[in-house]
Motif scaffolding. Structure first.
Motif, PDB file in Angstrom:
ATOM      1  N   ASN A 271     -20.588   0.926   5.829  1.00 62.53           N
ATOM      2  CA  ASN A 271     -19.998   0.551   4.544  1.00 62.53           C
ATOM      3  C   ASN A 271     -19.994  -0.972   4.415  1.00 62.53           C
ATOM      4  O   ASN A 271     -18.960  -1.614   4.629  1.00 62.53           O
ATOM      5  CB  ASN A 271     -18.565   1.085   4.439  1.00 62.53           C
ATOM      6  N   PRO A 272     -21.135  -1.552   4.071  1.00 64.62           N
ATOM      7  CA  PRO A 272     -21.177  -3.011   3.961  1.00 64.62           C
ATOM      8  C   PRO A 272     -20.206  -3.504   2.875  1.00 64.62           C
ATOM      9  O   PRO A 272     -20.036  -2.875   1.841  1.00 64.62           O
ATOM     10  CB  PRO A 272     -22.619  -3.317   3.574  1.00 64.62           C
ATOM     11  N   GLY A 273     -19.574  -4.617   3.142  1.00 64.92           N
ATOM     12  CA  GLY A 273     -18.617  -5.171   2.196  1.00 64.92           C
ATOM     13  C   GLY A 273     -17.215  -4.645   2.394  1.00 64.92           C
ATOM     14  O   GLY A 273     -16.292  -5.049   1.693  1.00 64.92           O
ATOM     15  N   SER A 274     -17.040  -3.701   3.317  1.00 64.50           N
ATOM     16  CA  SER A 274     -15.706  -3.165   3.595  1.00 64.50           C
ATOM     17  C   SER A 274     -15.009  -4.038   4.631  1.00 64.50           C
ATOM     18  O   SER A 274     -15.644  -4.800   5.349  1.00 64.50           O
ATOM     19  CB  SER A 274     -15.812  -1.736   4.135  1.00 64.50           C
ATOM     20  N   SER A 275     -13.710  -3.878   4.703  1.00 64.78           N
ATOM     21  CA  SER A 275     -12.931  -4.666   5.654  1.00 64.78           C
ATOM     22  C   SER A 275     -12.186  -3.734   6.604  1.00 64.78           C
ATOM     23  O   SER A 275     -12.223  -2.514   6.462  1.00 64.78           O
ATOM     24  CB  SER A 275     -11.938  -5.552   4.910  1.00 64.78           C
ATOM     25  N   GLN A 276     -11.481  -4.349   7.532  1.00 70.96           N
ATOM     26  CA  GLN A 276     -10.674  -3.576   8.468  1.00 70.96           C
ATOM     27  C   GLN A 276      -9.548  -2.854   7.725  1.00 70.96           C
ATOM     28  O   GLN A 276      -9.178  -1.744   8.080  1.00 70.96           O
ATOM     29  CB  GLN A 276     -10.101  -4.486   9.551  1.00 70.96           C
ATOM     30  N   GLY A 277      -9.039  -3.455   6.681  1.00 67.21           N
ATOM     31  CA  GLY A 277      -8.009  -2.822   5.858  1.00 67.21           C
ATOM     32  C   GLY A 277      -8.514  -1.555   5.193  1.00 67.21           C
ATOM     33  O   GLY A 277      -7.792  -0.560   5.101  1.00 67.21           O
ATOM     34  N   ASP A 278      -9.757  -1.578   4.731  1.00 66.66           N
ATOM     35  CA  ASP A 278     -10.358  -0.381   4.139  1.00 66.66           C
ATOM     36  C   ASP A 278     -10.468   0.738   5.178  1.00 66.66           C
ATOM     37  O   ASP A 278     -10.238   1.914   4.875  1.00 66.66           O
ATOM     38  CB  ASP A 278     -11.739  -0.697   3.567  1.00 66.66           C
ATOM     39  N   TYR A 279     -10.838   0.350   6.389  1.00 67.93           N
ATOM     40  CA  TYR A 279     -10.953   1.316   7.485  1.00 67.93           C
ATOM     41  C   TYR A 279      -9.594   1.949   7.775  1.00 67.93           C
ATOM     42  O   TYR A 279      -9.483   3.175   7.887  1.00 67.93           O
ATOM     43  CB  TYR A 279     -11.508   0.618   8.725  1.00 67.93           C
ATOM     44  N   LEU A 280      -8.557   1.136   7.862  1.00 69.68           N
ATOM     45  CA  LEU A 280      -7.215   1.660   8.139  1.00 69.68           C
ATOM     46  C   LEU A 280      -6.704   2.522   6.985  1.00 69.68           C
ATOM     47  O   LEU A 280      -6.047   3.546   7.208  1.00 69.68           O
ATOM     48  CB  LEU A 280      -6.250   0.514   8.426  1.00 69.68           C
ATOM     49  N   ASN A 281      -7.013   2.125   5.749  1.00 69.44           N
ATOM     50  CA  ASN A 281      -6.631   2.946   4.592  1.00 69.44           C
ATOM     51  C   ASN A 281      -7.312   4.308   4.631  1.00 69.44           C
ATOM     52  O   ASN A 281      -6.699   5.326   4.287  1.00 69.44           O
ATOM     53  CB  ASN A 281      -6.962   2.229   3.287  1.00 69.44           C
ATOM     54  N   THR A 282      -8.564   4.329   5.043  1.00 72.80           N
ATOM     55  CA  THR A 282      -9.292   5.591   5.171  1.00 72.80           C
ATOM     56  C   THR A 282      -8.646   6.489   6.215  1.00 72.80           C
ATOM     57  O   THR A 282      -8.485   7.699   5.997  1.00 72.80           O
ATOM     58  CB  THR A 282     -10.768   5.328   5.543  1.00 72.80           C
ATOM     59  N   ILE A 283      -8.261   5.915   7.328  1.00 70.04           N
ATOM     60  CA  ILE A 283      -7.611   6.691   8.388  1.00 70.04           C
ATOM     61  C   ILE A 283      -6.264   7.229   7.913  1.00 70.04           C
ATOM     62  O   ILE A 283      -5.930   8.396   8.142  1.00 70.04           O
ATOM     63  CB  ILE A 283      -7.447   5.836   9.663  1.00 70.04           C
TER      64      ILE A 283
END
Length: 141
Positions: A48-60
């Motif tokens: 997911n280019p352009g995503s951040s660590q926050g996006d990853y945590l939100n997904t989880i």
């Protein structure tokens, strides 16, 4: 006779609450493991280019909430209403269908390398069996 029905209802409620607790616990441990894993984070960022660590945590977090929503709602509903409304066949049908869809969704996620995947499948099957075997009774008027 009513004492036996009362004991069966309490036993059933206890089973539902224990299984739901275990589902929440296993899902929490899985989410914690995923949130702490740099390998999964790097794979997420790569896919997911352009995503951040926050996006990853939100997904989880969203995945965690989605995985525990149905069992928690069923437990709360059962706990709040089983004495007044009783358990009917429609209760069994609706909640079995909801849990069956959640089980199907869990199975098709294909997280075959995770032990939590298999534990959750077993717990959802146990919860479905518990709902199916619930003692049917009429509400008290």
């Amino acid at each position: 006779m009513t004492q036996e029905i009362k004991k069966l209802q309490e036993k059933y409620l206890l089973r539902i609450l224990i299984i739901t607790f275990l589902i929440v616990l296993v899902s929490s441990m899985e989410s914690l493991m995923l949130a702490k894993s740099t390998e999964f984070l790097n794979a997420f960022l790569k896919n997911n280019p352009g995503s951040s660590q926050g996006d990853y945590l939100n997904t989880i977090i969203m995945s965690f909430l989605a995985s525990i929503f149905e069992p928690v709602v069923i437990s709360i509903y059962t706990f709040a209403t089983y004495k007044k409304l009783g358990i009917k066949k429609i209760y069994k049908f609706i909640f079995t269908a909801i849990l069956g869809l959640r089980l199907f969704n869990t199975i098709i996620s294909f997280r075959l390398n995770s032990v939590f995947y298999y534990i959750l499948i077993i717990l959802y099957i146990l919860l479905i069996i518990c709902v199916i075997k619930a003692p049917v009774n009429k509400r008290k008027v």
